[in-house]
Design a protein around this motif. Structure first.
Motif, short mmCIF file in Angstrom:
data_model
loop_
_atom_site.label_atom_id
_atom_site.label_comp_id
_atom_site.label_asym_id
_atom_site.label_seq_id
_atom_site.Cartn_x
_atom_site.Cartn_y
_atom_site.Cartn_z
N GLN A 7 -1.20 2.68 3.32
CA GLN A 7 -0.21 1.80 3.93
C GLN A 7 -0.87 0.47 4.27
N GLU A 8 -0.11 -0.61 4.09
CA GLU A 8 -0.55 -1.93 4.53
C GLU A 8 -0.05 -2.11 5.95
N VAL A 9 -0.97 -2.12 6.90
CA VAL A 9 -0.61 -2.11 8.32
C VAL A 9 -0.96 -3.47 8.94
N PRO A 10 -0.02 -4.08 9.66
CA PRO A 10 -0.33 -5.35 10.32
C PRO A 10 -1.33 -5.16 11.45
N VAL A 11 -2.18 -6.17 11.65
CA VAL A 11 -3.19 -6.13 12.70
C VAL A 11 -2.60 -6.77 13.96
N THR A 12 -2.70 -6.04 15.07
CA THR A 12 -2.23 -6.56 16.36
C THR A 12 -3.41 -7.12 17.14
N LEU A 13 -3.32 -8.41 17.50
CA LEU A 13 -4.38 -9.07 18.27
C LEU A 13 -4.06 -8.94 19.75
N ILE A 14 -5.00 -8.43 20.54
CA ILE A 14 -4.74 -8.21 21.97
C ILE A 14 -5.77 -8.94 22.81
N ASN A 15 -5.41 -9.11 24.08
CA ASN A 15 -6.29 -9.73 25.10
C ASN A 15 -6.71 -11.16 24.75
N VAL A 16 -5.80 -11.91 24.14
CA VAL A 16 -6.09 -13.32 23.88
C VAL A 16 -5.75 -14.13 25.13
N PRO A 17 -6.64 -14.97 25.62
CA PRO A 17 -6.33 -15.80 26.80
C PRO A 17 -5.10 -16.68 26.56
N LYS A 18 -4.36 -16.94 27.63
CA LYS A 18 -3.11 -17.71 27.52
C LYS A 18 -3.36 -19.15 27.08
N ASP A 19 -4.57 -19.65 27.36
CA ASP A 19 -4.85 -21.04 27.00
C ASP A 19 -5.45 -21.17 25.61
N LYS A 20 -5.44 -20.08 24.83
CA LYS A 20 -6.01 -20.13 23.48
C LYS A 20 -4.98 -19.69 22.46
N GLU A 21 -5.06 -20.31 21.29
CA GLU A 21 -4.25 -19.89 20.15
C GLU A 21 -5.21 -19.44 19.06
N VAL A 22 -5.12 -18.15 18.69
CA VAL A 22 -6.07 -17.56 17.75
C VAL A 22 -5.32 -17.04 16.53
N LYS A 23 -5.84 -17.35 15.37
CA LYS A 23 -5.29 -16.84 14.11
C LYS A 23 -6.31 -15.92 13.46
N ILE A 24 -5.82 -14.84 12.82
CA ILE A 24 -6.73 -13.90 12.14
C ILE A 24 -6.39 -13.86 10.66
N PHE A 25 -7.41 -13.47 9.89
CA PHE A 25 -7.22 -13.32 8.45
C PHE A 25 -8.13 -12.18 7.95
N PRO A 26 -7.55 -11.25 7.21
CA PRO A 26 -6.14 -11.10 6.85
C PRO A 26 -5.31 -10.58 8.02
N LYS A 27 -4.00 -10.71 7.91
CA LYS A 27 -3.10 -10.25 8.96
C LYS A 27 -2.71 -8.79 8.78
N GLU A 28 -3.00 -8.25 7.60
CA GLU A 28 -2.73 -6.83 7.33
C GLU A 28 -3.97 -6.20 6.70
N VAL A 29 -4.16 -4.92 6.97
CA VAL A 29 -5.26 -4.18 6.36
C VAL A 29 -4.71 -2.88 5.78
N LYS A 30 -5.41 -2.38 4.78
CA LYS A 30 -4.97 -1.13 4.14
C LYS A 30 -5.60 0.07 4.84
N VAL A 31 -4.73 1.05 5.17
CA VAL A 31 -5.16 2.32 5.72
C VAL A 31 -5.01 3.37 4.62
N VAL A 32 -6.08 4.08 4.32
CA VAL A 32 -6.08 5.11 3.29
C VAL A 32 -6.25 6.47 3.96
N TYR A 33 -5.56 7.49 3.43
CA TYR A 33 -5.58 8.81 4.06
C TYR A 33 -5.23 9.88 3.03
N ARG A 34 -5.44 11.13 3.43
CA ARG A 34 -5.00 12.29 2.65
C ARG A 34 -3.91 13.01 3.42
N VAL A 35 -2.89 13.46 2.68
CA VAL A 35 -1.74 14.09 3.33
C VAL A 35 -1.17 15.16 2.41
N GLY A 36 -0.58 16.19 2.99
CA GLY A 36 0.08 17.22 2.20
C GLY A 36 1.28 16.67 1.46
#
Length: 319
Positions: free
Chosen positions: A235-264
């Protein structure tokens, strides 16, 4: 000529039979005579206390053996030589009790002692004239059961829940100071490789790792493994940025990362992006780094071998 040889052979065979008969007879007669003689022998008796109060348990400082010197013929002594005799003492029959200490007076002339030991000869001496049993208050506690060895599945197979133990915990009973030291118990290992079908068995609790005075219930559990065909998902899962100070604007790259798993296969369609949460914590940033470490904090319980293809993201501070 052949008849003469046959007669001689038959005569010799009969002589051998007669010899063996008398050998066996004299051996049995010798054994009977030997066992009819009187002997003196020291033995060790194992003491078992019965009818303990339900809220009490035997302290390991209690007497658990007693040495006796017996005299009697071989027939009377032989059963006490081959096996350890058992002396059962009823707590309610104690001759004296002080608090939680129970005393039993041992009289070598007392017929009751002979009856308890099922011995018809003479008891010449006893190691001590008083046997002491000490009882402690018992404590019960429920503890979880653990399995020590991982199961190895065949390629392409797995289990959503793994080994399910029924029940998953047992009740242990003993003195408080001992029970408080036990946080879990182990069951015997399951030695399985290339498992590709459902499996069920009965496992014994490992008592060799527990103190001797501990009682357990139950002593065995059922182990069930539901096996299914597995496949890989992502799944391509969006990244949630937390604990950013109110006086700062932060951008991340990439905004999504791939999660790989095994499932029945039977649960493949139940997995979606909504089941995952990946965070980047700004509090963990270092002064000389332009990367944030990713952390997968939410995922379905029934998926396995979960991993992020990207372990970090770049970030830029805009103001």
């Amino acid at each position: 000529m052949s008849n003469v040889r046959l007669s001689r052979f038959s005569l010799k065979r009969n002589n051998v039979k007669v010899f063996l008969f008398f050998l066996a007879f004299t051996s049995l007669l010798w054994l009977f005579i030997q066992f009819s003689k009187n002997y003196t022998q020291e033995i060790e008796v194992a003491i078992t206390y019965v009818n303990l109060p339900e809220d009490k348990i035997l302290n390991d400082a209690s007497d658990n053996t007693l040495r006796l010197v017996l005299n009697g013929n071989g027939f009377r002594l032989i059963t006490h030589s081959w096996t350890t005799p058992q002396l059962h003492l009823d707590i309610s029959d104690a001759d004296e009790f002080i608090g939680n200490d129970y005393h039993f007076y041992i009289d070598k002339e007392n017929q009751v002692l002979k009856d308890k030991l099922d011995f018809k000869g003479r008891i010449l001496s006893v190691q001590k004239d008083t046997v002491k049993a000490k009882l402690d208050a018992s404590l019960e506690k429920k503890v979880p059961i653990k399995l020590g060895k991982d199961i190895k599945y065949a390629p392409g197979y797995g289990s959503d829940k793994g080994v399910v133990l029924l029940p998953d915990s047992i009740v242990i009973r003993g003195t408080e100071k001992v029970v408080d030291t036990i946080g879990f118990v182990m069951v015997e290992d399951i030695d399985l490789e290339n498992l590709n079908t459902d499996y069920a068995t009965t496992l014994l609790i490992k008592t060799d790792q527990l103190p001797e005075m501990i009682e357990i219930n139950p002593k065995q559990v059922e182990a069930v493994i539901a096996v299914s065909k597995f496949t890989e998902g992502s799944q391509e899962v969006p990244v949630t940025l937390i604990n950013v100070p109110k006086d700062k604007e932060v951008k991340i790259f990439p905004k999504e990362v791939k999660v790989v798993y095994r499932v029945g296969l039977d649960k493949y369609n139940e997995v979606g992006v909504r089941n995952f949460r990946v965070i980047a914590d700004y509090n963990n940033v270092s002064d000389d780094s332009s990367f944030l470490i990713l952390d997968l904090v939410d995922k379905p319980e029934f998926i396995h071998d979960v991993r992020l293809l990207d372990k970090q993201v770049q970030f830029v501070i805009l103001n």
